[in-house]
Motif scaffolding. Structure first.
Motif, mmCIF file in Angstrom:
data_model
loop_
_atom_site.group_PDB
_atom_site.id
_atom_site.type_symbol
_atom_site.label_atom_id
_atom_site.label_comp_id
_atom_site.label_asym_id
_atom_site.label_seq_id
_atom_site.Cartn_x
_atom_site.Cartn_y
_atom_site.Cartn_z
ATOM 1 N N UNK A 20 0.689 -1.272 -0.065
ATOM 2 C CA UNK A 20 0.000 -0.177 -0.017
ATOM 3 C C UNK A 20 0.873 1.248 -0.038
ATOM 4 N N UNK A 21 1.793 1.290 0.863
ATOM 5 C CA UNK A 21 2.554 2.411 0.834
ATOM 6 C C UNK A 21 3.572 2.674 -0.256
ATOM 7 N N UNK A 22 3.919 1.488 -0.957
ATOM 8 C CA UNK A 22 4.736 1.694 -2.230
ATOM 9 C C UNK A 22 3.823 2.200 -3.520
ATOM 10 N N UNK A 23 2.625 1.884 -3.414
ATOM 11 C CA UNK A 23 1.651 2.250 -4.490
ATOM 12 C C UNK A 23 1.175 3.581 -4.318
ATOM 13 N N UNK A 24 0.918 3.991 -2.863
ATOM 14 C CA UNK A 24 0.347 5.476 -2.603
ATOM 15 C C UNK A 24 1.683 6.393 -2.913
ATOM 16 N N UNK A 25 2.855 5.910 -2.505
ATOM 17 C CA UNK A 25 3.910 7.074 -2.845
ATOM 18 C C UNK A 25 3.920 7.171 -4.480
ATOM 19 N N UNK A 26 3.954 6.225 -5.338
ATOM 20 C CA UNK A 26 4.066 6.429 -6.531
ATOM 21 C C UNK A 26 2.873 7.085 -7.086
ATOM 22 N N UNK A 27 1.722 6.974 -6.431
ATOM 23 C CA UNK A 27 0.373 7.672 -6.682
ATOM 24 C C UNK A 27 0.388 9.224 -6.677
ATOM 25 N N UNK A 28 0.744 9.447 -5.461
ATOM 26 C CA UNK A 28 1.119 10.890 -4.975
ATOM 27 C C UNK A 28 2.382 11.546 -5.920
ATOM 28 N N UNK A 33 3.111 15.403 -6.144
ATOM 29 C CA UNK A 33 3.703 15.827 -4.999
ATOM 30 C C UNK A 33 4.961 15.261 -5.043
ATOM 31 N N UNK A 34 5.826 15.809 -3.979
ATOM 32 C CA UNK A 34 7.108 15.378 -3.550
ATOM 33 C C UNK A 34 6.836 14.535 -2.521
ATOM 34 N N UNK A 35 7.375 13.357 -2.753
ATOM 35 C CA UNK A 35 7.204 12.155 -1.526
ATOM 36 C C UNK A 35 8.520 11.590 -0.849
ATOM 37 N N UNK A 36 8.593 11.479 0.266
ATOM 38 C CA UNK A 36 9.789 10.943 0.895
ATOM 39 C C UNK A 36 8.985 9.803 1.744
ATOM 40 N N UNK A 37 9.546 8.610 1.326
ATOM 41 C CA UNK A 37 9.034 7.275 2.131
ATOM 42 C C UNK A 37 10.213 6.994 3.071
ATOM 43 N N UNK A 38 9.625 6.579 4.357
ATOM 44 C CA UNK A 38 10.621 6.260 5.390
ATOM 45 C C UNK A 38 10.137 4.779 5.712
ATOM 46 N N UNK A 39 11.053 3.918 5.547
ATOM 47 C CA UNK A 39 10.902 2.535 5.832
ATOM 48 C C UNK A 39 11.418 2.175 7.239
ATOM 49 N N UNK A 40 10.647 1.999 7.943
ATOM 50 C CA UNK A 40 11.217 1.362 9.566
ATOM 51 C C UNK A 40 11.120 0.187 9.761
ATOM 52 N N UNK A 41 10.917 -0.745 8.879
ATOM 53 C CA UNK A 41 10.680 -2.126 9.050
ATOM 54 C C UNK A 41 12.223 -2.507 8.763
ATOM 55 N N UNK A 42 12.892 -3.110 9.772
ATOM 56 C CA UNK A 42 14.191 -3.725 9.670
ATOM 57 C C UNK A 42 14.359 -4.719 8.543
ATOM 58 N N UNK A 43 13.302 -5.502 7.952
ATOM 59 C CA UNK A 43 13.397 -6.292 6.889
ATOM 60 C C UNK A 43 13.606 -5.506 5.560
ATOM 61 N N UNK A 44 13.304 -4.098 5.659
ATOM 62 C CA UNK A 44 13.527 -3.229 4.326
ATOM 63 C C UNK A 44 12.800 -3.633 3.130
ATOM 64 N N UNK A 46 10.278 -2.516 1.784
ATOM 65 C CA UNK A 46 9.701 -1.286 1.032
ATOM 66 C C UNK A 46 11.068 -0.594 0.389
ATOM 67 N N UNK A 47 11.965 -0.551 1.044
ATOM 68 C CA UNK A 47 13.167 -0.018 0.467
ATOM 69 C C UNK A 47 13.612 -0.771 -0.784
ATOM 70 N N UNK A 48 13.729 -1.968 -0.707
ATOM 71 C CA UNK A 48 14.173 -2.907 -1.829
ATOM 72 C C UNK A 48 13.249 -2.708 -2.855
ATOM 73 N N UNK A 49 12.078 -2.441 -2.672
ATOM 74 C CA UNK A 49 11.143 -2.286 -3.816
ATOM 75 C C UNK A 49 11.290 -1.135 -4.724
ATOM 76 N N UNK A 50 11.846 -0.175 -4.007
ATOM 77 C CA UNK A 50 12.211 1.115 -4.825
ATOM 78 C C UNK A 50 13.628 1.121 -5.612
#
Ligand SMILES: Nc1ncnc2c1ncn2[C@@H]1O[C@H](COP(=O)(O)OP(=O)(O)O)[C@@H](O)[C@H]1O
Ligand SMILES: [Mg+2]
Length: 65
Positions: A20-28, A33-44, A46-50
């Motif tokens: 959801x966060x990944x797709x919402x970030x691209x949608x915004x 809009x300028x979007x900053x995504x902060x991945x607080x999951x140590x498995x990362x 979301x970071x890997x997806x980008x």
């Protein structure tokens, strides 16, 4: 500047937080809009997806040294 912050949290895994966060970030972004995504999951996941596979490999190798 006072940018809106949206936090996604759920203790349960596999409920779609990362997707959801990944797709919402691209949608915004697509809405201009300028979007900053902060991945607080140590498995990362979301970071890997980008990142491209090659960039991920660089980061993992750098972290080992
Ligand atoms: N809306 C959806 N419909 C179907 N499958 C989904 C949906 N959202 C996420 N998934 C799938 O469910 C699994 C878990 O999603 P993920 O976003 O990693 O959840 P979480 O971050 O909460 O652990 C993944 O395999 C993902 O592809
Ligand atoms: Mg996740």
């Amino acid at each position: 500047m006072n940018p809106p912050v949206i936090a996604f949290f759920n203790n349960k895994g596999g409920v779609g937080k990362t997707s959801l966060v990944y797709h919402l970030a691209w949608m915004y972004h697509d809405l201009g809009l300028r979007v900053l995504v902060a991945d607080f999951d140590p498995q990362a996941n979301l970071t890997a997806a980008f990142l491209a596979e090659e960039r991920l490999e660089e980061i993992w190798l750098a972290a080992e040294t």
